[in-house]
Design an enzyme around this catalytic site. Structure first.
Site: not given
Ligand code: PGA
Length: 254
Positions: A10, A12, A98, A100, A170, A176, A216
């Site tokens: 992803n 983003k 997601h 976000e 997640e 993140g 992460s």
């Molecule tokens: P990350 O993000 O690996 O940077 O923690 C995962 C995600 O949001 O899909």
């Protein structure tokens, strides 16, 4: 029940067109390092075509995905993207719900549900994200929150379609932050999700659904996650922006 692992990147809202093309080419060139795993790249929408063209030109079978879409086939929806448009650009997958999108853009389980059905109707595989916040985990509400998200996001999807869906667990507190869930914490929720899928459809269908962990994931923690019986791959944010890290994670699931 054997499930083919799936590792998706992803990206983003990162990279530019040149870097997107370079990263896609690098992953495609090294695809053979994790041949037993489905690999998917989800660039920002404006770079989906560039990445799709790069992947197609490479002759590799790395999948292409988008990060969001609207549930409508077209019309007066300024700023939105229709499922057939993604299909037109060669997308196979679309990330939906997601965290976000849920927290920053107000997406609800019912919105994700409608989108998941529209994606399936268009021939896209939805990667449906669920996960609790730190506050919810600390309040002992992880199972209740994830249960409501899974049931709400996947309600009314017939068994034949449900088995195509990819679910991504997640935990929001792990995204993140560099704080990965322990393999035991993740496995516990993955097993819960598989049980919910069995109730929504059947144990056979639940046994075929791939459930990714996200939050992460890095090359050095992926192997411990991959060893868990209900973790069938990863949805990778930050570490998907470097071919070495992304392939390192993919190899852990191979
Ligand atoms: P990350 O993000 O690996 O940077 O923690 C995962 C995600 O949001 O899909």
């Amino acid at each position: 029940m054997s499930r083919k692992p799936i590792v998706a990147g992803n990206w983003k809202m990162n990279l530019d067109r040149t870097k997107a093309r370079e990263l896609a080419a690098a992953v495609a060139a090294r695809r053979g390092e994790a041949a037993a795993v489905d690999l998917v790249l989800c660039p920002p929408a404006v770079y989906v075509e560039t990445v799709g063209t790069t992947l197609a030109g490479s002759g590799s079978d790395v999948g292409l995905g988008a990060q969001n879409m609207l549930d409508k086939a077209g019309g007066a929806y300024t700023g939105e993207i229709a499922p057939p448009m993604l299909v037109d650009l060669g997308c196979d997958y679309v990330i939906l719900g997601h965290s976000e999108r849920r927290t920053l853009f107000g997406e609800t389980d019912s919105a994700v549900n409608v989108k998941a059905k529209a994606a399936l109707a268009a021939g896209l595989v939805p990667i449906v994200c669920v996960g609790e916040t730190l506050e919810e985990r600390e309040a002992g509400r992880t199972a209740a929150v994830v249960t409501a998200q899974v049931q709400g996001s996947l309600a009314g999807i017939p068994a034949g379609d449900l088995e195509k869906v990819v679910v991504a667990y997640e935990p929001v507190w792990a995204i993140g932050t560099g704080k990965v869930a322990t393999p035991e914490q993740a496995q516990e929720v993955h097993a819960l999700i598989r049980g919910l899928l069995a109730k929504l459809a059947s144990p056979e269908v639940a046994g075929r659904v791939r459930i990714q962990y996200g939050g992460s994931v890095k090359p050095d923690n992926a192997a411990d996650l991959a060893r868990q019986p209900d973790i069938d791959g990863a949805l990778v944010g930050g570490a998907s922006l470097k071919a070495d890290d992304f392939l390192g994670i993919a190899r852990a699931f191979a």
